[in-house]
Design a protein around this motif. Structure first.
Motif, PDB file in Angstrom:
ATOM      1  N   UNK A 146       0.828  -1.201   0.000  1.00 37.24           N
ATOM      2  CA  UNK A 146       0.000   0.000   0.000  1.00 37.24           C
ATOM      3  C   UNK A 146       0.864   1.253   0.000  1.00 37.24           C
ATOM      4  N   UNK A 147       1.851   1.283   0.889  1.00 39.46           N
ATOM      5  CA  UNK A 147       2.681   2.486   0.947  1.00 39.46           C
ATOM      6  C   UNK A 147       3.624   2.571  -0.235  1.00 39.46           C
ATOM      7  N   UNK A 149       2.924   1.796  -3.218  1.00 39.78           N
ATOM      8  CA  UNK A 149       2.186   2.429  -4.293  1.00 39.78           C
ATOM      9  C   UNK A 149       1.785   3.845  -3.975  1.00 39.78           C
ATOM     10  N   UNK A 150       1.520   4.118  -2.730  1.00 44.38           N
ATOM     11  CA  UNK A 150       0.958   5.437  -2.451  1.00 44.38           C
ATOM     12  C   UNK A 150       1.980   6.544  -2.572  1.00 44.38           C
ATOM     13  N   UNK A 153       1.346   8.889  -5.752  1.00 46.30           N
ATOM     14  CA  UNK A 153       0.451  10.036  -5.871  1.00 46.30           C
ATOM     15  C   UNK A 153       1.185  11.363  -5.649  1.00 46.30           C
ATOM     16  N   UNK A 156       3.588  11.978  -8.560  1.00 46.67           N
ATOM     17  CA  UNK A 156       2.888  12.361  -9.781  1.00 46.67           C
ATOM     18  C   UNK A 156       2.596  13.840  -9.760  1.00 46.67           C
ATOM     19  N   UNK A 157       2.110  14.311  -8.632  1.00 47.58           N
ATOM     20  CA  UNK A 157       1.756  15.725  -8.546  1.00 47.58           C
ATOM     21  C   UNK A 157       3.009  16.593  -8.550  1.00 47.58           C
ATOM     22  N   UNK A 160       4.292  16.703 -12.088  1.00 44.67           N
ATOM     23  CA  UNK A 160       3.403  17.395 -13.005  1.00 44.67           C
ATOM     24  C   UNK A 160       3.274  18.877 -12.732  1.00 44.67           C
ATOM     25  N   UNK A 161       3.250  19.267 -11.481  1.00 46.13           N
ATOM     26  CA  UNK A 161       2.990  20.671 -11.185  1.00 46.13           C
ATOM     27  C   UNK A 161       4.257  21.501 -11.276  1.00 46.13           C
ATOM     28  N   UNK A 169       3.966  16.277 -18.486  1.00 49.54           N
ATOM     29  CA  UNK A 169       2.725  15.543 -18.282  1.00 49.54           C
ATOM     30  C   UNK A 169       2.883  14.122 -18.769  1.00 49.54           C
ATOM     31  N   UNK A 173       2.676  10.797 -16.497  1.00 45.48           N
ATOM     32  CA  UNK A 173       1.812   9.673 -16.839  1.00 45.48           C
ATOM     33  C   UNK A 173       2.603   8.390 -16.946  1.00 45.48           C
ATOM     34  N   UNK A 176       3.722   7.081 -13.646  1.00 50.35           N
ATOM     35  CA  UNK A 176       2.634   6.524 -12.863  1.00 50.35           C
ATOM     36  C   UNK A 176       2.197   5.179 -13.405  1.00 50.35           C
ATOM     37  N   UNK A 177       1.931   5.137 -14.738  1.00 49.66           N
ATOM     38  CA  UNK A 177       1.320   3.935 -15.273  1.00 49.66           C
ATOM     39  C   UNK A 177       2.288   2.764 -15.320  1.00 49.66           C
ATOM     40  N   UNK A 180       2.533   1.474 -11.789  1.00 47.73           N
ATOM     41  CA  UNK A 180       1.297   0.861 -11.333  1.00 47.73           C
ATOM     42  C   UNK A 180       1.110  -0.505 -11.964  1.00 47.73           C
ATOM     43  N   UNK A 181       1.419  -0.595 -13.276  1.00 52.13           N
ATOM     44  CA  UNK A 181       1.192  -1.840 -13.974  1.00 52.13           C
ATOM     45  C   UNK A 181       2.021  -2.956 -13.370  1.00 52.13           C
TER      46      UNK A 181
ATOM     47  N   UNK B 338      -8.486   9.238  -7.715  1.00 51.49           N
ATOM     48  CA  UNK B 338      -7.467   8.246  -7.373  1.00 51.49           C
ATOM     49  C   UNK B 338      -8.109   7.052  -6.686  1.00 51.49           C
ATOM     50  N   UNK B 344      -3.648   2.799  -3.705  1.00 52.71           N
ATOM     51  CA  UNK B 344      -3.534   2.864  -2.265  1.00 52.71           C
ATOM     52  C   UNK B 344      -3.171   4.266  -1.844  1.00 52.71           C
ATOM     53  N   UNK B 345      -3.365   4.704  -0.667  1.00 50.82           N
ATOM     54  CA  UNK B 345      -4.052   4.070   0.444  1.00 50.82           C
ATOM     55  C   UNK B 345      -5.520   4.449   0.554  1.00 50.82           C
ATOM     56  N   UNK B 349      -8.881   1.321  -3.190  1.00 49.04           N
ATOM     57  CA  UNK B 349      -7.907   0.249  -3.193  1.00 49.04           C
ATOM     58  C   UNK B 349      -8.347  -0.877  -2.280  1.00 49.04           C
ATOM     59  N   UNK B 376      -5.393  -0.742 -14.510  1.00 57.33           N
ATOM     60  CA  UNK B 376      -4.348   0.153 -15.002  1.00 57.33           C
ATOM     61  C   UNK B 376      -4.871   0.999 -16.147  1.00 57.33           C
ATOM     62  N   UNK B 391      -2.682  20.621 -14.303  1.00 54.59           N
ATOM     63  CA  UNK B 391      -1.601  20.926 -15.217  1.00 54.59           C
ATOM     64  C   UNK B 391      -2.035  21.750 -16.417  1.00 54.59           C
TER      65      UNK B 391
END
Lengths: 497, 441
Positions: A146-147, A149-150, A153, A156-157, A160-161, A169, A173, A176-177, A180-181, B338, B344-345, B349, B376, B391
């Motif tokens: 869980x952590x 993956x988390x 987030x 990503x921000x 991106x920002x 961007x 992406x 992230x993807x 995640x995959x 999300x 997660x978290x 999820x 995905x 963005x």
């Protein structure tokens, strides 16, 4: 290092370490953006206090036992035997310290270069810090995932920002993807483990023996996830993109910590829980790693973007780490952990150097730089130091790491060790060539006219890195002694001797 | 009562209705979500100056029928409740009188809904014809009894009564098709995007949330309690895979918000059907957890859509640069997106993890595998929301009007739930386990 009189009770709490940056972030979110100086100071103090608190964990660490220390259990799903189990041992101790060390640096880096959403920057990094510490402390498989993956987030921000170009961007992406995959396969493997054994607690799972066929299946699933993070060769493409587009501090965290998550996962979960599969797949990992080292080193020589060069060299270093790790002997594994720590320092410092250049001239192309030794002497010295450290000059920490790894790999397979050493030579090639082009040589007055050397804040940012690299390079025993028992326990557990 | 004090179990109305733990918690969930939806729509009525009271009455009538549906213990009672609920829905789907889009939505829903109800009734009548009973308990006894050799010689029916018996299987198939229409599973989902888009937004919110709760409750009771047989499992596996795949791919190219939400809810139904198609207790429990979290997330997102109504929030790119003008709303949308993606978290999820766990537990490896692949893929368009908000820079500045108090409270509560569900998921897991047990035992 100090004597702990009562081995079962410790006044240090890992959950406090994890929660403190979060609380800092929460506190900061209530201060208005107009008082940006207050926000920055509060954020910096929070992260600094977290760093000092993590040093206490090192002081109170008991070097003589391979058991997990500072263990805390918080109930999550008692119905399914999944609980937050936090604990440190010799392997994860230094990653926690590295994390808490790098985050104040990141906040300092963004002090004047971040112009938009300054408050959210601080909050994002503090949240990221607590998630990363949680990853390294977690001894429960599902919650580790869980952590694991988390952290995507906030990253990503951040990419991106506060990234620098429009391509950010796509880079965000991709980052992230890709990640995640890979990790969703790991989720399936964790669920399969849970279904078979009824628990996801690592301390219990270390005692279970899976059948060889199942071990191979689970190992492949875990590998899918960790290989993307390491990154290993077919799936390494996200790394140059993400590094180039990320802001300086984002690159520092990405190179310093997030890359270590993959190899840490190998060390903590894949190798201890699936020893037979590890032995089965060691040639596979060796092949991929050696290909990665040589391929990325050669690719680096062709690059024109400063950050891409360092990103590719990160890939090469991390694959060195996997060679060392899968040598499965004391020198190899300790060398890999030390190289991970050293890479965390050296790569981050290199990204900081590039960031300093970028802040001044808003370009990262090597073509536009030249002759910086004359106009930015302090920067040149620091950049030289870290370039030499990247090349694994003896006396710096990466030399110790790589040397131990080569010693370990040589015992297993001399061809791999030779090829990896060849990778070291290529590493010297691109590092020195980069340094030559940027710092020595003539000016490029067509492109860059105004120069300013490093200011005091930036020099102070680099000093801890220099100290760390020299300390680890000259007297690594301080770090290695905490790792000895845990690593030898790992080797004995898997019967790798 | 959530602490598990024993609840009376009762059969009412000549065995047509039942009350037990399962129905109790389901009803609580349904009533809470309906209350939230009505709360959300109050500002809508104010803005549109809809002084007509019919919408609320129809919504409440359909809620009443859904309560009956959850408790239904007889095929006839079930059908009557479904019909009443659908009839109310047909009317409120077309209730925006000055928009032909809405009339079209209502008409489509009516035709397809009536058709599916007809199929459902046909299935019920076939079951009655071949077994002679309509009560779900009697059906359970027929279908789960082993091959009993009764001393009476004319018990041909009892000896070979299992779901693979062709007549009964046809009946079950028809009932399943009817149900799958109602919850917008593939390949019976065609009406969903158009109806969701054309109806007024509060009705869309109601559509996404309430019927799914009620019809899933009914499906669970009918299929797992009465017709417990692996034969129809294949149908649901197919529908689940198809829903997940369609939900992931079709939403990638959507520009309009409500259509995207329709496809994303189709995808979610696919995930919930994973839990349904493994007929184990974990499967049911995972379906219930997934349903609850889906309701939470959907209330959140529809509250946001309703809040942004005044700004003509039809296309996704209308959200541009929301992070600069309305940062809290931007964070809310990001977290909900999300969570939908299953990162997660957050709460999404947890629901996906338990669904995949149930699938792996009963050996449905293909389901879990396709589940992660589509996760995905769907992640891509969920993150697109975040990307547009954070963005992108819009071509014209968009000023946002503040939302009313009820919606802010709802958004706050659901956001809190989504973000911090992870820290204490035990109560929900225990409640749903209790529900699953009382269904099966």
């Amino acid at each position: 290092m100090l004597q702990n009189i009562n081995p079962f009770y410790s006044s240090l709490s890992l959950s406090a370490l994890i929660l403190f940056p979060l609380l800092g972030g929460l506190f900061v979110s209530f201060i208005t953006e107009s008082k940006i100086r207050t926000i920055r100071i509060v954020g910096l103090c929070t992260s600094f206090i977290t760093f000092l608190y993590s040093l206490f964990f090192w002081l109170e660490f008991d070097n003589s036992t391979p058991k997990f220390q500072f263990v805390e259990t918080i109930q999550w799903l008692p119905y399914s035997n999944i609980n937050f189990v936090l604990g440190l041992d010799g392997i994860s101790l230094f990653f926690v310290i590295l994390t808490t060390f790098l985050v104040p640096i990141c906040l300092l880096v963004g002090w004047s270069s971040i112009q938009k959403s300054k408050k959210e920057y601080i909050i994002a990094f503090l949240v990221l810090e607590s998630l990363m510490i949680a990853v390294f402390c977690m001894l429960d498989l599902l919650l580790f995932y869980v952590f694991f993956e988390s952290v995507l987030i906030p990253m990503f921000i951040i990419i991106g920002v506060w990234g620098s170009r429009q391509r950010k961007i796509q880079a965000a992406y991709q980052f992230f993807l890709y990640t995640l995959f890979g990790s969703l396969f790991m989720l399936l493997a964790i669920l399969l483990i849970f279904f078979q054994t009824g628990t996801t607690d690592l301390q219990i799972l270390l005692t279970t023996e899976f059948s060889e066929r199942r071990q191979i299946l689970l190992w492949i699933a875990f590998f899918a996830s960790f290989a993307v993070k390491v990154p290993m060769v077919p799936v390494h493409i996200w790394l140059p993109e993400a590094h180039v587009e990320a802001p300086t501090a984002g690159s520092v965290i990405l190179a310093g910590i997030l890359l270590k998550l993959g190899t840490y996962g190998f060390l903590r979960f894949s190798i201890p829980m699936f020893p037979e599969a590890t032995l089965y797949f060691t040639p596979f990992i060796y092949t991929l790693s050696v290909i990665a080292i040589i391929y990325t080193s050669l690719t680096t020589i062709r690059q024109i973007d400063l950050k891409k060069i360092i990103a590719y060299s990160s890939v090469a270093h991390m694959n060195f780490v996997t060679i060392g790790m899968f040598s499965l002997n004391m020198q190899g594994i300790e060398g890999s952990i030390l190289l991970m720590l050293s890479h965390g320092l050296v790569s981050s410092a290199l990204f900081l150097c590039v960031g300093a250049l970028y802040d001044r001239h808003k370009t990262r192309l090597v073509r536009y730089y030249g002759g910086l030794a004359q106009t930015m002497p302090i920067f040149s010295v620091i950049f030289l130091f870290f370039t030499l450290a990247n090349m694994s000059l003896p006396g710096t920490s990466s030399f110790i790491g790589e040397f131990l790894i080569l010693v370990g790999a040589f015992q297993r397979n001399t061809l791999i060790a030779t090829l990896a050493a060849l990778g070291m030579i290529l590493g010297a090639a691109y590092s020195l060539w980069l340094y030559n082009r940027v710092v020595f040589g003539n000016f490029q007055p067509n492109f860059i006219n105004k120069f300013s050397d490093l200011n005091r804040r930036e020099v102070f940012i680099f000093l801890p890195f220099i100290l760390g690299v020299i300390w680890m390079g000259v007297y690594p025993e301080v770090f290695l002694e905490s790792m000895h028992t845990s690593v030898s326990n790992l080797i004995q557990h898997g019967k790798f001797y | 009562l959530l602490r598990g004090s024993p609840l009376t179990t009762a059969n009412l109305c000549y065995n047509n209705l039942i009350i037990d733990n399962f129905t109790y918690f389901f009803k609580v969930g349904l009533l809470l979500s309906t209350a939230c939806i009505i709360l959300m729509s109050l500002q809508y009525f104010q803005q549109e100056a809809l002084t007509a009271f019919e919408s609320i009455v129809l919504m409440l009538m359909s809620t009443c029928s859904m309560l009956l549906m959850i408790s239904a213990y007889d095929l006839i009672a079930m059908y009557l409740a479904i019909e009443l609920q659908s009839l109310s829905f047909y009317v409120i789907a077309a209730s925006k009188r000055n928009s032909e889009f809405s009339t079209e939505a209502g008409l489509k829903y009516f035709i397809l809904g009536a058709f599916s109800s007809g199929i459902l009734l046909f299935g019920c009548s076939m079951i009655y014809g071949f077994t002679g009973v309509t009560n779900l308990e009697e059906l359970a006894k027929i279908f789960t009894a082993p091959y009993v050799l009764r001393p009476l010689s004319d018990s041909v029916m009892l000896n070979s009564a299992d779901a693979s018996w062709s007549g009964v299987f046809m009946g079950i198939l028809f009932i399943a098709v009817g149900f799958l229409f109602k919850i917008t599973a593939v390949p019976f989902h065609m009406w969903a995007p158009d109806v969701y888009e054309g109806s007024p937004t509060y009705v869309t919110a109601f559509f996404s949330i309430a019927p799914k709760i009620a019809i899933f409750a009914n499906m669970l009771r009918v299929f797992i309690y009465s017709f417990y047989d692996p034969t129809w499992q294949q149908l649901f596996v197919f529908c689940s895979i198809a829903s997940m795949v369609l939900g992931a791919f079709a939403a990638l190219s959507q520009n309009k918000v409500k259509r995207l939400l329709a496809y994303s809810s189709i995808g979610h139904v696919g995930y919930l059907l994973i839990g349904f198609s493994c007929g184990t207790i974990e499967g049911i429990q995972s379906l219930l957890i997934g349903l609850f979290i889906y309701v939470l997330m959907t209330i959140n997102i529809f509250a946001i859509v309703l809040a942004l109504r005044k700004n003509r929030f039809k296309y996704i790119s209308d959200l541009g640069a929301l992070a600069k003008t309305n940062p809290i709303l931007a964070i809310t949308i990001s977290i909900t997106m999300f969570s939908y993606a299953g990162i997660p978290p957050l709460a999404g999820f947890c629901s996906k993890f338990y669904l995949f766990f149930a699938a792996l537990g009963c050996g449905a490896y293909l389901l879990a595998f396709i589940g992660i692949l589509t996760s995905v893929i769907s992640c891509f368009y969920y993150i697109r929301f975040v990307k547009i908000m954070y963005f992108d820079t819009p071509k014209t500045w968009i000023l946002y009007k503040p939302m009313d108090r009820e919606k802010s409270i709802l958004l706050g509560i659901t956001l809190l739930g989504i973000t911090f569900f992870f820290l204490n998921p035990s109560p929900l897991f225990l409640v749903t386990h209790q529900m699953a047990l009382s269904l099966c035992i």
